[in-house]
Design an enzyme around this catalytic site. Structure first.
Site, PDB file in Angstrom:
ATOM      1  N   LYS A 191       0.825  -1.217   0.000  1.00 40.18           N
ATOM      2  CA  LYS A 191       0.000   0.000   0.000  1.00 40.18           C
ATOM      3  C   LYS A 191       0.855   1.261   0.000  1.00 40.18           C
ATOM      4  CE  LYS A 191       0.509   1.335   4.485  1.00 40.18           C
ATOM      5  NZ  LYS A 191       0.700   2.671   5.062  1.00 40.18           N
ATOM      6  N   GLU A 281       8.460   4.661   4.095  1.00 41.56           N
ATOM      7  CA  GLU A 281       8.803   3.251   3.893  1.00 41.56           C
ATOM      8  C   GLU A 281       8.621   2.805   2.447  1.00 41.56           C
ATOM      9  OE1 GLU A 281      10.274   1.270   5.819  1.00 41.56           O
ATOM     10  OE2 GLU A 281       9.679   1.481   7.917  1.00 41.56           O
TER      11      GLU A 281
END
Length: 334
Positions: A191, A281
Site C-alpha cells: 500500500k 517506507e
C-alpha cells in the site's frame, strides 16, 4: 503486563502512550541516548509527535538489553530496513515466552523477506508462533488524539494474535485478529508503493478518476503478490489492505503520498527525502517489491512504474501514459 516499545518515532510513541493508558508497565527505547534524555526531560516527543504528553509511568530507555529484559511483549517500531540490526542488539536475551509485535510496514531489501520472517531468523529463541504484526489504517496523529481507529493483529498462531488484541484493544482503538500474516504483511507493505503513485498523480494535477484507478488497480497488484506468496485473496479486502490503502492514498498525514506528490511536481527523490524528518517506507519497499515480483513473475505494473520514476528518473507523465497505453486486459483474475 510489561511491554517494551522499540523505536521512539511518532508511531512507537503513540503506542507506548496507548499501552500505558491501559495500565501496562511500558518501556520506550530510543536509539540515540541524547534523544532518550530529551524525551525524559520534556515528557513530549517534540520531533515526531508534538503536543502529546508522555506520562511519567513510561520508562524511557537507551539501553536496549535492559529495555527488553522481562518483557511479555516487545513492539518493534523501527524502520523496516533497520529491523534486523536492531534485533541483533538483543539476540542473546532469553525470549522463550515473549511475543514480538512488529508495527513497521515493509519488505527487507536485501533478502525480499517479510519482516515477520526476519524476526525468528535473527532471534533464535523466538518461534514464528510468537511473532505478530499490528497493521491497518492508523495514523499516529489520530490515534494519539483518541480518534476511532481499527487495526488487525495477525499471527500464524491465533492465540498469539488474540493476546496482542487483548493488550492493545481500547474503546477507541479496536483490534481484530487474523491468522493470514502473509496477506496482512504484503497488503500493508504494498500500500505504501501505491500511495506514492497516488501522490504522483496529485502532484501532476490529475483528479479523482486517476486516484480511484490507482487505488483499485493497486489493490489488484497487492492481491496478486499476496496470493503468490501463500496469502489469502480476501485479506486484501480487510483493514491491512483496502483500509490502509485508502487512508494512505488520501490522507494529508501520509508521508508516502506526500513524497509521491513532490515527485509528481518535478522534484528529485533525493531532494524530497532530504527535507523529510521521518522515513517514507514506500521508497525501499518499491525497490524490494519490484525485485520480488520480477523474481516471482507477478505482474505489478503500477509498482514497476513507481520504480522507474523513483530510481530510473522516468518522467511522471510518461510513466502514467505508459500505464494507460498497455495492452487491454480483463479486469478480474490473477
Amino acid at each position: 503486563m510489561k511491554i517494551t516499545v522499540l523505536g521512539a518515532g511518532s508511531w512507537g510513541t503513540t503506542l507506548a502512550v496507548l499501552l500505558a493508558g491501559k495500565g501496562a508497565s511500558v518501556r520506550l527505547w530510543a536509539h540515540r541516548p541524547e534523544f532518550a534524555r530529551e524525551l525524559e526531560a520534556s515528557h513530549e516527543n517534540v520531533r515526531y509527535l508534538p503536543g502529546v504528553t508522555i506520562p511519567d509511568s513510561i520508562r524511557i530507555e537507551d539501553d536496549i538489553v535492559r529495555a527488553v529484559q522481562g518483557a511479555s511483549i516487545i513492539v518493534t517500531a523501527v524502520p523496516s530496513q533497520a529491523l534486523r540490526e536492531t534485533l541483533a542488539l538483543f539476540r542473546d536475551v532469553s525470549l522463550s515466552d515473549t511475543i514480538i509485535v512488529n508495527v513497521a510496514k515493509g519488505i527487507e531489501l536485501d533478502t525480499g523477506k517479510r519482516l515477520s520472517e526476519v524476526i525468528p531468523e535473527v532471534l533464535p529463541a523466538v518461534s514464528p508462533a510468537q511473532v505478530a504484526v499490528l497493521y491497518g489504517p492508523s495514523h499516529a496523529e489520530e490515534v494519539s488524539d483518541k480518534q476511532p481507529t481499527t487495526v488487525v493483529a495477525a499471527s500464524s498462531c491465533l492465540e498469539t494474535a488474540e493476546k496482542v488484541q487483548e493488550a492493545f484493544h481500547t474503546s477507541m482503538f479496536r483490534v481484530y485478529v487474523n491468522t493470514d500474516i502473509i496477506g496482512v504483511e504484503i497488503a500493508g507493505s504494498v500500500k505504501n508503493i501505491i500511495a506514492i503513485a497516488a501522490g504522483i498523480s496529485d502532484g501532476i494535477g490529475y483528479g479523482d478518476n486517476a486516484k480511484a484507478a490507482i487505488i483499485t488497480r493497486g489493490l489488484a497488484e497487492m492481491s496478486r503478490l499476496a496470493v503468490s506468496l501463500g496469502g489469502e485473496p480476501m485479506t486484501v479486502s480487510g483493514l491491512s489492505g483496502i483500509g490502509d490503502l485508502v487512508v494512505t492514498c488520501l490522507s494529508r498525514h501520509s508521508r508516502n503520498r506526500y513524497l509521491g506528490e513532490q515527485i509528481g511536481k518535478g522534484r528529485s527523490l533525493e531532494e524530497v527525502i532530504s527535507h523529510m524528518n521521518m522515513v517514507a517506507e514506500g521508497v525501499s519497499t518499491t525497490k524490494a517489491v519490484f525485485s520480488l515480483s520480477s523474481r516471482l513473475g507477478v505482474d505489478m505494473p503500477i509498482t514497476s512504474a513507481v520504480y522507474e520514476m523513483l530510481f530510473e528518473n522516468k518522467p511522471a507523465e510518461q510513466a502514467i501514459l505508459d500505464l494507460m497505453t498497455r495492452e487491454p486486459k480483463k479486469e478480474l483474475g490473477y
